[in-house]
Scaffold this active site. Structure first.
Site, PDB file in Angstrom:
ATOM      1  N   LYS A  26       0.415 -10.230   8.225  1.00 20.13           N
ATOM      2  CA  LYS A  26       0.245  -9.155   9.128  1.00 20.13           C
ATOM      3  C   LYS A  26      -0.936  -8.316   9.495  1.00 20.13           C
ATOM      4  O   LYS A  26      -1.535  -8.502   8.729  1.00 20.13           O
ATOM      5  CB  LYS A  26       1.135  -8.161   7.748  1.00 20.13           C
ATOM      6  CG  LYS A  26       1.121  -6.191   8.069  1.00 20.13           C
ATOM      7  CD  LYS A  26       1.334  -5.720   7.071  1.00 20.13           C
ATOM      8  CE  LYS A  26       0.736  -4.252   6.826  1.00 20.13           C
ATOM      9  NZ  LYS A  26       1.563  -3.204   5.761  1.00 20.13           N
ATOM     10  N   ARG A  81      -9.089  -1.435   5.112  1.00 15.45           N
ATOM     11  CA  ARG A  81      -8.537  -1.116   3.351  1.00 15.45           C
ATOM     12  C   ARG A  81      -9.679  -1.400   1.812  1.00 15.45           C
ATOM     13  O   ARG A  81     -10.066  -1.356   1.580  1.00 15.45           O
ATOM     14  CB  ARG A  81      -7.211  -1.042   2.937  1.00 15.45           C
ATOM     15  CG  ARG A  81      -6.436  -0.010   3.986  1.00 15.45           C
ATOM     16  CD  ARG A  81      -6.098   0.483   2.759  1.00 15.45           C
ATOM     17  NE  ARG A  81      -5.260   2.156   3.179  1.00 15.45           N
ATOM     18  CZ  ARG A  81      -4.549   2.732   2.050  1.00 15.45           C
ATOM     19  NH1 ARG A  81      -4.752   3.315   0.931  1.00 15.45           N
ATOM     20  NH2 ARG A  81      -3.361   3.627   2.637  1.00 15.45           N
ATOM     21  N   THR A 134       0.463  -1.184   0.123  1.00 18.43           N
ATOM     22  CA  THR A 134       0.172  -0.174   0.316  1.00 18.43           C
ATOM     23  C   THR A 134       0.996   1.417  -0.165  1.00 18.43           C
ATOM     24  O   THR A 134       0.760   2.125  -0.991  1.00 18.43           O
ATOM     25  CB  THR A 134      -1.115   0.268   1.232  1.00 18.43           C
ATOM     26  OG1 THR A 134      -1.485  -1.167   1.541  1.00 18.43           O
ATOM     27  CG2 THR A 134      -1.689   0.896   1.524  1.00 18.43           C
ATOM     28  N   THR A 135       1.607   0.964   0.826  1.00 15.45           N
ATOM     29  CA  THR A 135       2.313   2.224   0.766  1.00 15.45           C
ATOM     30  C   THR A 135       3.495   3.152  -0.447  1.00 15.45           C
ATOM     31  O   THR A 135       3.871   3.714  -0.561  1.00 15.45           O
ATOM     32  CB  THR A 135       3.540   2.667   2.200  1.00 15.45           C
ATOM     33  OG1 THR A 135       2.769   1.995   3.755  1.00 15.45           O
ATOM     34  CG2 THR A 135       4.194   3.675   2.559  1.00 15.45           C
ATOM     35  N   TYR A 183      -2.391 -11.226   5.045  1.00 12.40           N
ATOM     36  CA  TYR A 183      -2.597  -9.061   4.894  1.00 12.40           C
ATOM     37  C   TYR A 183      -3.853  -9.152   4.952  1.00 12.40           C
ATOM     38  O   TYR A 183      -4.787  -9.019   4.469  1.00 12.40           O
ATOM     39  CB  TYR A 183      -1.586  -8.532   4.458  1.00 12.40           C
ATOM     40  CG  TYR A 183      -1.698  -6.874   4.436  1.00 12.40           C
ATOM     41  CD1 TYR A 183      -1.607  -6.357   5.201  1.00 12.40           C
ATOM     42  CD2 TYR A 183      -1.514  -6.076   3.219  1.00 12.40           C
ATOM     43  CE1 TYR A 183      -1.997  -4.941   5.590  1.00 12.40           C
ATOM     44  CE2 TYR A 183      -1.081  -4.815   3.621  1.00 12.40           C
ATOM     45  CZ  TYR A 183      -1.200  -3.925   4.687  1.00 12.40           C
ATOM     46  OH  TYR A 183      -2.010  -2.729   4.872  1.00 12.40           O
ATOM     47  N   TYR A 208     -13.047  -5.554  -2.074  1.00 10.01           N
ATOM     48  CA  TYR A 208     -14.058  -5.116  -2.763  1.00 10.01           C
ATOM     49  C   TYR A 208     -15.074  -6.392  -2.987  1.00 10.01           C
ATOM     50  O   TYR A 208     -16.447  -5.850  -2.434  1.00 10.01           O
ATOM     51  CB  TYR A 208     -14.107  -4.193  -4.237  1.00 10.01           C
ATOM     52  CG  TYR A 208     -15.507  -4.097  -4.793  1.00 10.01           C
ATOM     53  CD1 TYR A 208     -16.046  -2.991  -4.283  1.00 10.01           C
ATOM     54  CD2 TYR A 208     -15.461  -4.694  -5.988  1.00 10.01           C
ATOM     55  CE1 TYR A 208     -17.075  -2.422  -5.096  1.00 10.01           C
ATOM     56  CE2 TYR A 208     -16.775  -4.336  -6.542  1.00 10.01           C
ATOM     57  CZ  TYR A 208     -16.775  -3.311  -5.953  1.00 10.01           C
ATOM     58  OH  TYR A 208     -18.601  -2.826  -7.033  1.00 10.01           O
TER      59      TYR A 208
END
Length: 294
Positions: free
Chosen positions: A161, A138, A43-44, A133, A106
């Site tokens: 994570k 998110r 993401t980062t 993760y 989603y």
């Protein structure tokens, strides 16, 4: 291999292209700062805005730059199981030490769908190491501890994570996993909860903060893992303003600004993300000063 501190690294851009000169210097900054592994194209790292051609180039570059000094993990998640398999095999074939696979976003599968998603990927990546993760904020879906416990029966699923933000859920998972599979890694996905997770029996963090404070964050986690709680607490509380400040706007907007202020990259993001607002820049500047990061 993936305990301690892993940095979810930013991807430097310049004039619309990946800035490999800055990326190389930045990865060296991370490794020399003492982080235990690198997480690229998460993401980062703005992975959704990176093309397939760029993805291959970035993976090759990161693996080559690391030169075996630390492991390299590549974000390969997708809400399509087949795409996640393809991306994971690509990363592993290019020399990655493991893959980080986010829960499908989603389409919001049920727990059985999550189990089959991860178990299918694990069975088709030829023994490659897979880290789950979990980030419901998110993705819109939370993988429950009992599903993770089922998945832990699969040898090459090596950890999770955990960024649910639910400390009770994490504690439950740690307690159960210690009995079921002690070598299964439980890593914090939230910097402000990493101290607590490690002291509850977890194994480390995949960090945003360590982009700007690799030495301090990795030292804090190392102290916690070694049982030196006083020194770990001291660093945790010192860094706490920055842990919060780096999320004053959507990640990675504030951290990209913070890294640019240390002159490791341009403050450039790809749409639909935009550079930090003036208000956010002020928050980050003040948090960095208060935390002693220059």
């Amino acid at each position: 291999m993936f305990s301690g501190t892993g940095t979810a690294v930013v991807t430097p851009f310049k004039n619309g292209k990946v800035d490999y000169e800055s990326f190389g210097k930045f990865l060296d900054f991370q490794i020399n700062g003492g982080v235990d592994f690198l997480v690229v194209l998460g993401t980062t790292g703005e992975a959704p805005a990176v093309s397939m051609t760029e993805r291959e180039e970035i993976i090759r570059f990161a693996v080559k730059t690391a030169q075996g000094r630390v492991p390299v993990v590549i974000g390969t998640g997708s809400n399509s199981t087949e795409v996640a398999i393809e991306l994971s095999n690509q990363a592993l074939s290019l020399g990655a030490d493991g893959v980080l696979v986010v829960t499908p976003y989603y389409n919001k599968p049920p727990q059985e769908g999550l189990y089959q998603h991860f178990s299918t990927i694990a069975s088709r990546i030829n023994g490659g190491r897979l880290i789950i993760y979990n980030v419901p904020g998110r993705t819109g879906i939370n993988i429950l501890p009992d599903t993770v416990l089922r998945l832990a029966e699969i040898k090459n699923i090596v950890g999770i994570k955990e960024a649910s933000g639910d400390e009770a859920q994490v504690d439950y998972l740690i307690r159960k996993m210690q009995k079921k599979r002690p070598d299964f890694l439980i890593l914090s996905g939230n910097d402000d909860q990493a101290f607590h997770l490690v002291n509850a029996g977890g194994d480390g963090v995949i960090s945003v903060l360590s982009n700007v404070a690799p030495r301090e964050m990795s030292t804090m986690i190392r102290f916690a893992l070694d049982g030196n709680i006083e020194k770990a607490r001291e660093l945790h509380l010192r860094l706490f303003p920055l842990m919060k400040g780096l999320f004053c706007e959507t990640n990675p907007i504030p951290v990209k600004y913070a890294v640019s202020s240390l002159e490791y990259c341009e403050n450039e993001l790809r749409l639909p993300l935009v550079p930090a607002s003036q208000k956010a820049m002020t928050v980050v500047d003040e948090a960095m000063k208060e935390s002693g990061i220059h």
